[in-house]
Structures are given as structure tokens and as C-alpha cells.
Design a protein around this motif. Structure first.
Motif, PDB file in Angstrom:
ATOM      1  N   GLN B  30      29.636  -3.928  70.055  1.00  0.00           N
ATOM      2  CA  GLN B  30      30.162  -3.007  69.043  1.00  0.00           C
ATOM      3  C   GLN B  30      29.421  -3.123  67.610  1.00  0.00           C
ATOM      4  O   GLN B  30      29.627  -2.173  67.047  1.00  0.00           O
ATOM      5  CB  GLN B  30      31.703  -3.349  69.005  1.00  0.00           C
ATOM      6  CG  GLN B  30      32.669  -2.295  68.363  1.00  0.00           C
ATOM      7  CD  GLN B  30      34.038  -2.921  68.293  1.00  0.00           C
ATOM      8  OE1 GLN B  30      34.506  -3.324  67.632  1.00  0.00           O
ATOM      9  NE2 GLN B  30      34.837  -2.491  69.579  1.00  0.00           N
ATOM     10  N   GLN B  31      29.197  -4.330  67.225  1.00  0.00           N
ATOM     11  CA  GLN B  31      28.859  -4.644  65.894  1.00  0.00           C
ATOM     12  C   GLN B  31      27.331  -3.863  65.613  1.00  0.00           C
ATOM     13  O   GLN B  31      26.862  -3.557  64.727  1.00  0.00           O
ATOM     14  CB  GLN B  31      28.590  -6.284  65.513  1.00  0.00           C
ATOM     15  CG  GLN B  31      28.472  -6.172  64.362  1.00  0.00           C
ATOM     16  CD  GLN B  31      29.444  -5.615  63.343  1.00  0.00           C
ATOM     17  OE1 GLN B  31      30.561  -5.900  63.508  1.00  0.00           O
ATOM     18  NE2 GLN B  31      29.134  -4.991  62.445  1.00  0.00           N
ATOM     19  N   ARG B  34      27.961  -0.415  65.225  1.00  0.00           N
ATOM     20  CA  ARG B  34      28.196  -0.048  63.934  1.00  0.00           C
ATOM     21  C   ARG B  34      27.278  -0.258  63.023  1.00  0.00           C
ATOM     22  O   ARG B  34      27.175   0.461  62.101  1.00  0.00           O
ATOM     23  CB  ARG B  34      29.485  -1.304  63.578  1.00  0.00           C
ATOM     24  CG  ARG B  34      30.771  -1.024  64.207  1.00  0.00           C
ATOM     25  CD  ARG B  34      31.640  -1.926  63.519  1.00  0.00           C
ATOM     26  NE  ARG B  34      32.755  -2.277  64.555  1.00  0.00           N
ATOM     27  CZ  ARG B  34      34.050  -1.356  64.422  1.00  0.00           C
ATOM     28  NH1 ARG B  34      34.090  -0.443  63.719  1.00  0.00           N
ATOM     29  NH2 ARG B  34      34.887  -1.404  65.051  1.00  0.00           N
ATOM     30  N   ARG B  38      25.771   2.350  60.231  1.00  0.00           N
ATOM     31  CA  ARG B  38      25.722   2.204  58.763  1.00  0.00           C
ATOM     32  C   ARG B  38      24.192   2.356  58.326  1.00  0.00           C
ATOM     33  O   ARG B  38      24.101   2.873  57.150  1.00  0.00           O
ATOM     34  CB  ARG B  38      26.313   0.785  58.584  1.00  0.00           C
ATOM     35  CG  ARG B  38      26.597   0.234  57.359  1.00  0.00           C
ATOM     36  CD  ARG B  38      27.299  -1.019  57.176  1.00  0.00           C
ATOM     37  NE  ARG B  38      28.493  -0.890  57.690  1.00  0.00           N
ATOM     38  CZ  ARG B  38      29.098  -1.609  58.757  1.00  0.00           C
ATOM     39  NH1 ARG B  38      28.522  -2.580  59.211  1.00  0.00           N
ATOM     40  NH2 ARG B  38      30.463  -1.420  59.063  1.00  0.00           N
ATOM     41  N   LEU B  72      35.265   2.186  68.826  1.00  0.00           N
ATOM     42  CA  LEU B  72      34.711   3.101  67.864  1.00  0.00           C
ATOM     43  C   LEU B  72      35.246   4.455  67.947  1.00  0.00           C
ATOM     44  O   LEU B  72      35.248   5.289  66.982  1.00  0.00           O
ATOM     45  CB  LEU B  72      33.142   2.937  68.037  1.00  0.00           C
ATOM     46  CG  LEU B  72      32.534   1.536  68.149  1.00  0.00           C
ATOM     47  CD1 LEU B  72      31.247   1.454  68.601  1.00  0.00           C
ATOM     48  CD2 LEU B  72      32.645   0.895  66.723  1.00  0.00           C
ATOM     49  N   LEU B  77      34.432   6.772  64.872  1.00  0.00           N
ATOM     50  CA  LEU B  77      32.788   6.739  64.495  1.00  0.00           C
ATOM     51  C   LEU B  77      32.201   7.309  65.802  1.00  0.00           C
ATOM     52  O   LEU B  77      31.058   7.791  65.235  1.00  0.00           O
ATOM     53  CB  LEU B  77      32.819   5.059  64.425  1.00  0.00           C
ATOM     54  CG  LEU B  77      32.866   4.652  63.129  1.00  0.00           C
ATOM     55  CD1 LEU B  77      32.816   3.208  63.007  1.00  0.00           C
ATOM     56  CD2 LEU B  77      32.225   5.365  62.097  1.00  0.00           C
TER      57      LEU B  77
END
Lengths: 95, 95, 95, 95
Positions: B30-31, B34, B38, B72, B77
DNA sequence: GTGGTCTAGACCACG
DNA sequence: GTGGTCTAGACCACC
């Protein structure tokens, strides 16, 4: 595959760090005790610290400490004494 | 504390490698997503690979991939469409 | 359209029972918990049964139970504590 | 178990409606065609409506219609004719 | 004995 | 060939 597609795939083409590469806590602790016995740091009759203390210094719960110790007791590497003694286990003879 | 006692305590005075240093696989994945959003690697409308492909390249099960993605999607997202489209999810607008 | 053609079309002119009438199991369970909270059957501090017990009595897998609960935890409707406590989750305050 | 505990358990002690009690859409459709053949509504040489029409009136996707038909063709209950004919399948002889 | 995570596999409906 | 749902089972760390 265009350049951006390639970039996107890069996000996913490296494996994550498996949680299982980090050995289970109770096995890590168990291994330390095994090593100490093997290396002669723990000798017959030596007491290990109380569960509560081990849990505190190693940053795990008491349950995890018990689990590590229980196996060693089962194998006969440690002897569990009940009672008021501050030590909970004792290294057995050479077996 | 005699010398040997001190030695024995050394066995237990360093923390084990916390299982928490190895974060859950689904959070690691997940990170990554993200971060990619970003950092602009994933932009509005970009598709990520199919769940099964991600699972394969990252060495995790499909369930784990879905768990990472689900959050997400809930946060907006990613947008997920079902069907035969080659893309499984689309980066939403800048929010 | 002759008579037989009309008969044949009758075979196909009523919708099948939509799979969507049978909502996913995890949403059905989730809804029950939401309703119980809304109706005051579950009040602040009440524990719900352990996941494994719910899975057994409802005839679903534990994964499905968890999926239902996870959303409620995310929303703050339930609070989950790990450990040996007999309760697995607690209804949060009125929010 | 006090009264409230009993109430809480009531939430969980009835099984959810399994999504599998609702038979798969493609099997429901397939069954209708089988029944029509068995009952003589569809006879040798009768054409069924185009996939697109069936999909519309029954509220399923064309893929689902195809899946239902494909099995019947495999079994020899329907014959698929290719080309511009508005019908896509034909009831075979009594077999 | 409880929740947290993960796996491997399956079936379904869909663009 | 993709996402959506579900299962059965496993191991871990915790109060």
C-alpha cells in the motif's frame, strides 16, 4: 510497453520484505538461550532471569517468553522450578 | 551481581528483532502505491497491473494485494472497475 | 411474430434472480451489526463474540467475519483489542 | 449469560443468506432453456433470440448468456450457426 | 483462546 | 482475463 508503463511496473516488480524473513520472536529468544547453553555461558544450575524481566528487556510479552522457555523445558534443556525462587528455570546437565 | 550473573543477563538485554520492523505485507505494498501517487509516477488515469500480476511479481497472494488496494479505493486514491479491461485500477484526481 | 415465436420469447423475458439480491455475506453481517448498534442492542462497551464463534454460528468463514468487522472498526463503530480477552470488539461511543 | 449478553448473541446466531443459495445466473438461464426443450416449447429447428436481446430482457451481461449457451452447444442441445442469421442457436433433434 | 496476517485455491459476473 | 467474493487452514503475538 511505453516508458510510463514501464515506470509503473517498476513499482510492483520487486518483492516485499516477507514478514517471515524476520523469524518469530519466540524462536529468536529460544535460539539465544540455546546458544548460551551451547557456548557454556549458561551452565548446569544457572538460573535465567524471571520471565517478567526478560519480557521487559527484550521487548516482548510474557506469553512469548513462556512459549520460548516451554519448548526448552520440554526438551529437557531447562528445568522449571516452581515456588518463590526468583529464577524460573535451570540449565540441566549436559544432555 | 557476580560476574556470571552479568554474563547471563547479557543474553537477554538486547531486544529481539521486532516483528513490527517488518510491517505487514499489505501495508508495504500500500505504501508503495501511495508513494508512487505522491511522487507523480502514477498519475490521474494511469492503470496499475492486474491483481494477479502484482501478486506474482511481488511474491504475495492475491488476497494480500486486494487488501492493500481496498483501502486506497476507499480513500478515493484508486478507482477500480470490474471487467475485462487490462487495467484494474485508475488513479483518481489529485485529492 | 407468430405464436410459437411469442412462446419462445417468454422463456427469456423475465429477469433471472439477480445475484445482487443476495448481497455479499460480509455486507449482510456488517448490516446486522450496524442495525444492532443503531437499535441500541449493542451499546457502548458491549463486546461482540469472538470472530471464530461468529463464523461458526453464522456459517461463514472467519475471513468473511473479519471483513465485515474491519470496515466498522475503520469507521470507529467498533473498537478491537487483541489479546486473550473474551471480547473481541467493543462498541464505541455514540458517533 | 445475562440478559444483554443473550440479546447480543441473537445478532449472530442466525445464518446469513448464502450467496450460493441464489444459483449462478448462467445456470439459471441454462435451466430455463433446458426446461423449454424438455417441455417442447423449443423444438427442433427453433431459433432462440440473439444474445444481445436475451441479455437485455434478462438483465445479465452478454458474456453470461454466452456461457449458458456454450454448455448447451457442447452437449448438443443447441446448434450454433454462424453468419448473419438473427438467431444464434437452434434446437437439435431429440438427443 | 483471542485478534492479526498470510496462503492457496475456487467460483462467479463482467467489458 | 479481469475484479468480487468466499473458503479452509495456518502461524504469530498478545492479556
Amino acid at each position: 510497453m511505453d516508458r510510463n508503463d514501464s515506470l509503473i511496473h517498476k513499482i510492483f516488480d520487486t518483492p516485499v520484505q516477507s514478514a517471515r524473513e524476520a523469524r518469530p520472536l519466540y524462536l529468536q529468544l529460544q535460539q539465544r538461550i540455546r546458544d548460551a547453553i551451547r557456548n557454556g555461558v549458561l551452565r548446569y544450575g544457572d538460573a535465567i532471569p524471571p520471565e517478567r524481566e526478560i519480557a521487559g528487556t527484550m521487548g516482548v510479552s510474557r506469553v512469548t517468553v513462556r512459549r520460548a522457555i516451554d519448548d526448552l523445558v520440554t526438551e529437557g534443556l531447562l528445568i522449571q522450578r516452581q515456588g518463590s525462587a526468583p529464577s524460573s528455570a535451570t540449565v540441566s546437565s549436559s544432555r
